[in-house]
Design a protein around this motif. Sequence first.
Motif, mmCIF file in Angstrom:
data_model
loop_
_atom_site.group_PDB
_atom_site.id
_atom_site.type_symbol
_atom_site.label_atom_id
_atom_site.label_comp_id
_atom_site.label_asym_id
_atom_site.label_seq_id
_atom_site.Cartn_x
_atom_site.Cartn_y
_atom_site.Cartn_z
ATOM 1 N N PRO A 97 0.827 -1.214 0.000
ATOM 2 C CA PRO A 97 0.000 0.000 0.000
ATOM 3 C C PRO A 97 0.856 1.257 0.000
ATOM 4 N N ILE A 98 0.316 2.316 -0.564
ATOM 5 C CA ILE A 98 0.993 3.616 -0.565
ATOM 6 C C ILE A 98 0.766 4.298 0.775
ATOM 7 N N ALA A 99 1.832 4.809 1.359
ATOM 8 C CA ALA A 99 1.729 5.623 2.574
ATOM 9 C C ALA A 99 1.877 7.088 2.160
ATOM 10 N N HIS A 100 0.800 7.864 2.310
ATOM 11 C CA HIS A 100 0.816 9.264 1.860
ATOM 12 C C HIS A 100 -0.361 10.009 2.455
ATOM 13 N N ARG A 101 -0.194 11.304 2.675
ATOM 14 C CA ARG A 101 -1.250 12.155 3.215
ATOM 15 C C ARG A 101 -2.496 12.176 2.333
ATOM 16 N N PHE A 102 -2.349 11.851 1.056
ATOM 17 C CA PHE A 102 -3.487 11.867 0.150
ATOM 18 C C PHE A 102 -4.618 10.990 0.666
ATOM 19 N N PHE A 103 -4.269 9.878 1.297
ATOM 20 C CA PHE A 103 -5.256 8.890 1.727
ATOM 21 C C PHE A 103 -5.675 9.121 3.177
ATOM 22 N N VAL A 104 -6.892 8.733 3.474
ATOM 23 C CA VAL A 104 -7.376 8.757 4.850
ATOM 24 C C VAL A 104 -6.467 7.860 5.691
ATOM 25 N N ASP A 105 -6.046 8.358 6.838
ATOM 26 C CA ASP A 105 -5.128 7.629 7.727
ATOM 27 C C ASP A 105 -3.803 7.298 7.050
ATOM 28 N N TRP A 106 -3.491 8.022 5.985
ATOM 29 C CA TRP A 106 -2.172 7.952 5.339
ATOM 30 C C TRP A 106 -1.873 6.603 4.692
#
Length: 279
Positions: free
Chosen positions: A143-152
Amino acid sequence: MTTISPIKLAIDANNKPANLPRPEAIVHATNSNSSYLRGVALAYKSCGATAYFWVKYGWSIIMGEAPTQGFVAQAINGKANAAVRVPSVYLAFRSGSYGYIVMEYIDGSRCDDSDAELVAAAVQSLIAIQGPTAAPGPVGGGPIAHRFFVDWESPVTYDSVQLLEEHILAHEGRGECVSFGPEVKAHGLRLCPCDMNRTNFMKDLKGMIVALDFGASCFLPPSFAFALREGDDFTQSIARHLNYPASTQLNPMLMASYILVLFGTNKIGIPPKLKNTAK
């Protein structure tokens, strides 16, 4: 008995100390550590002398961090004109609900506000690194870890930029659509550090900046660098000094992220091919 599951690193740890303790011994030593903050320095014998390695561990450790850090360390350490150093990764594994990353121990001091320009130069070196494959996310997949997504964290693993784009394009009727193709063709997938808190950097004894945390660093289309505009004052002071590939996708990216946050879920518009893998 708790099962220990080794993580396959992106590179062979050729510089792994010969006398590094086994994972079971490392777990036992960390269980005895009563002052855990971010990790612990543990000792081992090397050529008759005492040497140290660092163990980062905890329930929040993302396993994509280890191969990503290992890849970046190989790419940047010792490179001419590099303004940053990255601890080499020797070993990574899971034991129960905890993740463990065993890495090079670097002596030094934590960075503070006065180091912002030095850290910015370090980040500039990091964001110039291109990913090893055409798949967005951490090295080795995940999975991508990034601020774009809910809960990063993204709900799925994207095997291609096209699938990531399809997910974002699903927010139709919102005014704008994102297209990563031109920027990826021009610049490739770039390392995008998403958490530049001052505690994630230190200076070694020679004054070189050391990047410590790759839990929220993935290889992504340059548009994802909008995260560099967010964060605390230290992060924003760093961002002002960075030269990053210009993106024409900033507004649709922000809009898509807003929709996810508004509904409190990352599962909106997941491509049909990936729906069965969503968590």
